[in-house]
Write a protein that holds these residues in place. Structure first.
Motif, PDB file in Angstrom:
ATOM      1  N   UNK A   1       0.813  -1.216   0.000  1.00 12.53           N
ATOM      2  CA  UNK A   1       0.000   0.000   0.000  1.00 12.53           C
ATOM      3  C   UNK A   1       0.849   1.270   0.000  1.00 12.53           C
ATOM      4  N   UNK A   2       2.037   1.237   0.667  1.00 12.32           N
ATOM      5  CA  UNK A   2       2.894   2.423   0.774  1.00 12.32           C
ATOM      6  C   UNK A   2       4.317   2.064   0.354  1.00 12.32           C
TER       7      UNK A   2
ATOM      8  N   UNK B   1       8.119  -6.150 -18.192  1.00 12.42           N
ATOM      9  CA  UNK B   1       6.729  -6.631 -18.173  1.00 12.42           C
ATOM     10  C   UNK B   1       5.899  -5.863 -17.153  1.00 12.42           C
ATOM     11  N   UNK B   2       4.745  -5.418 -17.560  1.00 13.83           N
ATOM     12  CA  UNK B   2       3.896  -4.590 -16.702  1.00 13.83           C
ATOM     13  C   UNK B   2       3.060  -5.460 -15.781  1.00 13.83           C
ATOM     14  N   UNK B   3       3.171  -5.203 -14.477  1.00 19.15           N
ATOM     15  CA  UNK B   3       2.322  -5.819 -13.466  1.00 19.15           C
ATOM     16  C   UNK B   3       1.503  -4.702 -12.812  1.00 19.15           C
ATOM     17  N   UNK B   4       0.239  -4.946 -12.653  1.00 18.97           N
ATOM     18  CA  UNK B   4      -0.618  -3.952 -12.024  1.00 18.97           C
ATOM     19  C   UNK B   4      -0.453  -4.011 -10.508  1.00 18.97           C
ATOM     20  N   UNK B   5      -0.067  -2.878  -9.945  1.00 19.55           N
ATOM     21  CA  UNK B   5       0.095  -2.790  -8.492  1.00 19.55           C
ATOM     22  C   UNK B   5      -1.214  -2.235  -7.928  1.00 19.55           C
ATOM     23  N   UNK B   6      -2.171  -3.122  -7.790  1.00 19.27           N
ATOM     24  CA  UNK B   6      -3.563  -2.702  -7.559  1.00 19.27           C
ATOM     25  C   UNK B   6      -3.819  -2.175  -6.150  1.00 19.27           C
ATOM     26  N   UNK B   7      -2.937  -2.471  -5.198  1.00 16.52           N
ATOM     27  CA  UNK B   7      -3.149  -2.015  -3.823  1.00 16.52           C
ATOM     28  C   UNK B   7      -2.339  -0.762  -3.481  1.00 16.52           C
ATOM     29  N   UNK B   8      -1.417  -0.396  -4.318  1.00 17.18           N
ATOM     30  CA  UNK B   8      -0.499   0.703  -4.011  1.00 17.18           C
ATOM     31  C   UNK B   8      -1.240   2.041  -4.028  1.00 17.18           C
ATOM     32  N   UNK B   9      -1.246   2.732  -2.886  1.00 16.81           N
ATOM     33  CA  UNK B   9      -1.999   3.976  -2.765  1.00 16.81           C
ATOM     34  C   UNK B   9      -1.111   5.205  -2.548  1.00 16.81           C
ATOM     35  N   UNK B  10       0.050   5.030  -1.911  1.00 18.00           N
ATOM     36  CA  UNK B  10       0.876   6.174  -1.535  1.00 18.00           C
ATOM     37  C   UNK B  10       2.335   5.893  -1.912  1.00 18.00           C
ATOM     38  N   UNK B  11       2.941   6.822  -2.658  1.00 21.04           N
ATOM     39  CA  UNK B  11       4.336   6.685  -3.080  1.00 21.04           C
ATOM     40  C   UNK B  11       5.067   7.987  -2.787  1.00 21.04           C
ATOM     41  N   UNK B  12       6.262   7.872  -2.185  1.00 18.52           N
ATOM     42  CA  UNK B  12       7.132   9.025  -1.948  1.00 18.52           C
ATOM     43  C   UNK B  12       8.523   8.713  -2.489  1.00 18.52           C
ATOM     44  N   UNK B  13       9.095   9.654  -3.201  1.00 19.30           N
ATOM     45  CA  UNK B  13      10.496   9.546  -3.623  1.00 19.30           C
ATOM     46  C   UNK B  13      11.217  10.764  -3.085  1.00 19.30           C
ATOM     47  N   UNK B  14      12.061  10.550  -2.108  1.00 17.99           N
ATOM     48  CA  UNK B  14      12.806  11.626  -1.444  1.00 17.99           C
ATOM     49  C   UNK B  14      14.229  11.624  -2.006  1.00 17.99           C
ATOM     50  N   UNK B  15      14.628  12.757  -2.548  1.00 15.24           N
ATOM     51  CA  UNK B  15      15.890  12.820  -3.272  1.00 15.24           C
ATOM     52  C   UNK B  15      15.665  12.542  -4.753  1.00 15.24           C
ATOM     53  N   UNK B  16      14.491  12.896  -5.223  1.00 12.35           N
ATOM     54  CA  UNK B  16      14.164  12.720  -6.641  1.00 12.35           C
ATOM     55  C   UNK B  16      15.134  13.551  -7.490  1.00 12.35           C
TER      56      UNK B  16
ATOM     57  N   UNK C   1      -2.888   1.242 -10.124  1.00 12.03           N
ATOM     58  CA  UNK C   1      -4.252   1.612 -10.484  1.00 12.03           C
ATOM     59  C   UNK C   1      -5.040   2.245  -9.345  1.00 12.03           C
ATOM     60  N   UNK C   2      -4.591   2.066  -8.101  1.00 13.96           N
ATOM     61  CA  UNK C   2      -5.288   2.642  -6.951  1.00 13.96           C
ATOM     62  C   UNK C   2      -4.501   3.789  -6.315  1.00 13.96           C
ATOM     63  N   UNK C   3      -3.532   4.317  -7.040  1.00 12.91           N
ATOM     64  CA  UNK C   3      -2.665   5.352  -6.487  1.00 12.91           C
ATOM     65  C   UNK C   3      -3.471   6.599  -6.115  1.00 12.91           C
ATOM     66  N   UNK C   4      -3.215   7.107  -4.912  1.00 13.98           N
ATOM     67  CA  UNK C   4      -3.902   8.298  -4.418  1.00 13.98           C
ATOM     68  C   UNK C   4      -2.983   9.513  -4.346  1.00 13.98           C
ATOM     69  N   UNK C   5      -1.708   9.304  -3.998  1.00 15.35           N
ATOM     70  CA  UNK C   5      -0.789  10.446  -3.879  1.00 15.35           C
ATOM     71  C   UNK C   5       0.616  10.048  -4.292  1.00 15.35           C
ATOM     72  N   UNK C   6       1.298  10.994  -4.936  1.00 14.60           N
ATOM     73  CA  UNK C   6       2.696  10.831  -5.331  1.00 14.60           C
ATOM     74  C   UNK C   6       3.457  12.055  -4.845  1.00 14.60           C
ATOM     75  N   UNK C   7       4.479  11.836  -4.034  1.00 12.44           N
ATOM     76  CA  UNK C   7       5.302  12.921  -3.505  1.00 12.44           C
ATOM     77  C   UNK C   7       6.705  12.818  -4.093  1.00 12.44           C
ATOM     78  N   UNK C   8       7.168  13.892  -4.690  1.00  7.67           N
ATOM     79  CA  UNK C   8       8.514  13.970  -5.253  1.00  7.67           C
ATOM     80  C   UNK C   8       9.246  15.106  -4.539  1.00  7.67           C
ATOM     81  N   UNK C   9      10.231  14.743  -3.713  1.00  9.10           N
ATOM     82  CA  UNK C   9      11.018  15.726  -2.968  1.00  9.10           C
ATOM     83  C   UNK C   9      12.414  15.759  -3.574  1.00  9.10           C
ATOM     84  N   UNK C  10      12.802  16.881  -4.121  1.00  9.10           N
ATOM     85  CA  UNK C  10      14.081  16.977  -4.828  1.00  9.10           C
ATOM     86  C   UNK C  10      15.278  17.142  -3.907  1.00  9.10           C
TER      87      UNK C  10
ATOM     88  N   UNK D   1      -4.976  11.331  -8.893  1.00 11.77           N
ATOM     89  CA  UNK D   1      -3.754  11.258  -8.092  1.00 11.77           C
ATOM     90  C   UNK D   1      -3.328  12.656  -7.669  1.00 11.77           C
ATOM     91  N   UNK D   2      -3.045  12.827  -6.394  1.00 11.37           N
ATOM     92  CA  UNK D   2      -2.543  14.104  -5.872  1.00 11.37           C
ATOM     93  C   UNK D   2      -1.018  14.137  -6.005  1.00 11.37           C
TER      94      UNK D   2
END
Length: 540
Positions: free
Chosen positions: A399-400, A426-441, A459-468, A525-526
């Motif tokens: 999920x996170x 090969x593409x796999x659907x990450x159907x439960x993944x809701x929150x992703x953060x990349x710190x040091x993008x 497919x269920x992504x709610x938020x993506x955070x990119x911190x540079x 997606x936020x």
């Protein structure tokens, strides 16, 4: 209760005593005029009650307080700090008697307020103060003993043993011994002090910089719930003999114990739920059969890890100390060693090879954090961040996902001038993944490809955070897209210091977001983007 409360209490005692004395004096005058005549005709003089206060030998009591039981005075004293309790004992005979049973003996430079200049003077005063207090202590009622000495303080082993013998008595619950560095070759903790019932009440033991050699069949710590050993010379057999009889043990922490080659935890430690093993570099095997071990943190060299077929470990934090390929170890060894993981944190100082596909799956994993840091050297510039998709594919219930990357030198193939290969795996659907953060993008081509892959397949992504910016003081607070700045997270010192190259790279990463990322973000997606601090991260 501080000295102000103590003075208030003593003042109330004096007022009460004054009123009591006045009442007794009035009663004495009244009774001195009255006599009773018994049937046999003799005369009996009624003795004033005031005279009944006289002690044996004709001396009048000087006690000025209410006639409270001794345990009440002990309770009052126990609510004070060690410093205030000692001062109270010096001005009150009542508190002096209770002081000899003071329960919380916490001896540190801070609690004893040894603030004078000069290390030799502080060391002498500290040792003298501890010796005076413990020599005058009865040993009765001690609940906590904490002996913490600064690195420049030399304590004689015989004197230390005498202090421990005074304080470790039946009823004690905590023993903390923090010795100066390199004492583990000079001092061995006397296990014999725990015999005779003295160790059965202990709930917490913390030993540092000493040797600890419990004999075979050591069964003196039946109530022990927490054991913390740091820089302690103890073998695997000795530790196994010790913990195998600690049926109440809940938390075990081992750090820098360089005599440990194997660690075996038996099945019958049903209450053990928390295990930390750190920097025990000789350790080769960790075998735990504890059925309710819930959290495990490991920092060290590669070990053979066995947590049991029905392992209940749900939280795992792992790093191969100063060695590469922690991610490789995690994805190849952990799915079978800890099949019930729900949260996993992996820290790597370097990955020489890309992360392979997993043979097994983390069927219950919900939270994954990967921290990549390259201390004095840059993280391998050839590492393919897109290969981290292997972890996502191996975690069908994830999920996170948090990826934090700390790079001292920005050496990688930039996305600018290179074609993206989105969909190259090969593409796999990450159907439960809701929150992703990349710190040091950053502008690394493979990191942009990883981000795009997540946007297309979660497919269920709610938020993506990119911190540079990778800032160890500020990881988590984000702002809405459109405000790429950041507030100073340290009230007085500002944001974390980073190099000029990393500030320039952060600005490049902002360009990457505007060119390659924003157009791929689904409407549901936020997107949260953070750039350099306008005050702390100005380009020199």
């Amino acid at each position: 209760m501080g000295m102000l409360s103590l003075n208030h209490l003593m003042l109330k005692q004096k007022r009460w005593s004054r009123r009591r004395t006045q009442a007794l004096t009035l009663k004495q005058k009244r009774w001195s005029r009255r006599r009773t005549q018994p049937r046999n005709g003799s005369t009996i003089t009624l003795v004033p009650q005031k005279d009944l206060l006289c002690q044996e030998g004709g001396e009048r009591s000087t006690y000025l307080g209410p006639n409270l039981p001794e345990d009440i005075w002990c309770r009052i004293l126990s609510l004070m700090s060690l410093q205030d309790a000692a001062q109270s004992a010096s001005i009150s005979h009542t508190f002096l008697r209770s002081w000899r049973c003071y329960p919380y003996l916490n001896f540190t430079k801070e609690t004893l307020k040894q603030n004078a200049s000069g290390k030799d003077y502080i060391a002498r005063r500290l040792i003298m103060t501890v010796d005076q207090i413990l020599t005058n202590h009865s040993g009765i009622g001690v609940k906590t003993l904490r002996l913490s000495f600064p690195y420049y303080c030399e304590v004689d082993a015989c004197q230390l043993n005498r202090w421990l013998q005074i304080a470790i008595t039946p009823g004690i619950e905590e023993v903390t011994l923090f010795l100066p560095p390199n004492y583990k070759k000079k001092y061995s903790f006397p296990c014999s002090l725990l015999f005779g019932g003295c160790g059965n009440s202990i709930k917490y033991i913390r030993l540092t910089e000493c040797a600890f050699h419990p004999p075979v069949g050591f069964v003196c710590l039946r109530s022990l719930t927490k054991l913390h050993l740091y820089q302690v010379r103890i073998t695997g057999d000795e530790l196994g003999s010790l913990v195998s009889n600690c049926f109440a043990l809940e938390k075990l922490e081992l750090k820098c114990c360089d005599r440990l080659i194997f660690l075996k935890i038996p099945l019958w430690l049903e209450r053990l739920s928390f295990l930390v093993v750190s920097e025990c570099y000789m350790l080769q095997v960790i075998e735990s059969k504890a059925p309710n071990l819930f959290t495990f943190r490991f920092f060290g060299g590669p070990v053979r890890l066995s947590l049991g077929e029905s392992s209940h470990v749900k939280n795992l934090d792992i790093q191969l100390a100063y060695r590469p390929n922690s991610l490789l170890y995690a994805i190849t060894e952990l799915p079978s060693a800890a099949p019930n993981l729900e949260t996993l944190t992996v820290t790597s100082v370097n990955e020489i090879v890309n992360t392979p596909m997993a043979a097994d799956k983390f069927l219950n994993l919900k939270y994954l954090r990967i921290h990549l840091t390259g201390f004095s050297k840059a993280f391998c510039p050839d590492y393919d961040y897109l290969s981290l998709v292997s972890f996502l594919d191996a975690s069908p219930t994830l999920e996170t996902f948090i990826l934090s990357v700390k790079q001292n030198d920005m050496k990688h193939d930039s996305v600018f001038g290179n074609a993206l290969h989105v969909g190259s795996i090969p593409a796999h659907k990450h159907s439960r993944l809701r929150k992703v953060q990349i710190i040091g993008f950053c502008s690394a081509k493979s990191m942009v490809e990883l981000t795009c892959h997540i946007l297309e397949n979660a497919t269920s992504l709610e938020s993506l955070t990119l911190d540079t910016i990778f800032d160890q003081f500020d990881q988590g607070t984000v702002v809405e897209h459109g405000d790429c700045g950041r507030r100073c997270v340290q009230k007085y010192s500002g944001c974390g210091l980073i190099s000029r190259e990393m500030i320039l790279e952060a600005h490049e990463a902002l360009r990457v977001v505007s060119i390659y990322i924003i157009g791929r973000v689904p409407p549901a997606v936020q997107l949260n983007v953070r750039g350099p601090c306008s005050q702390c991260h100005k380009v020199p």
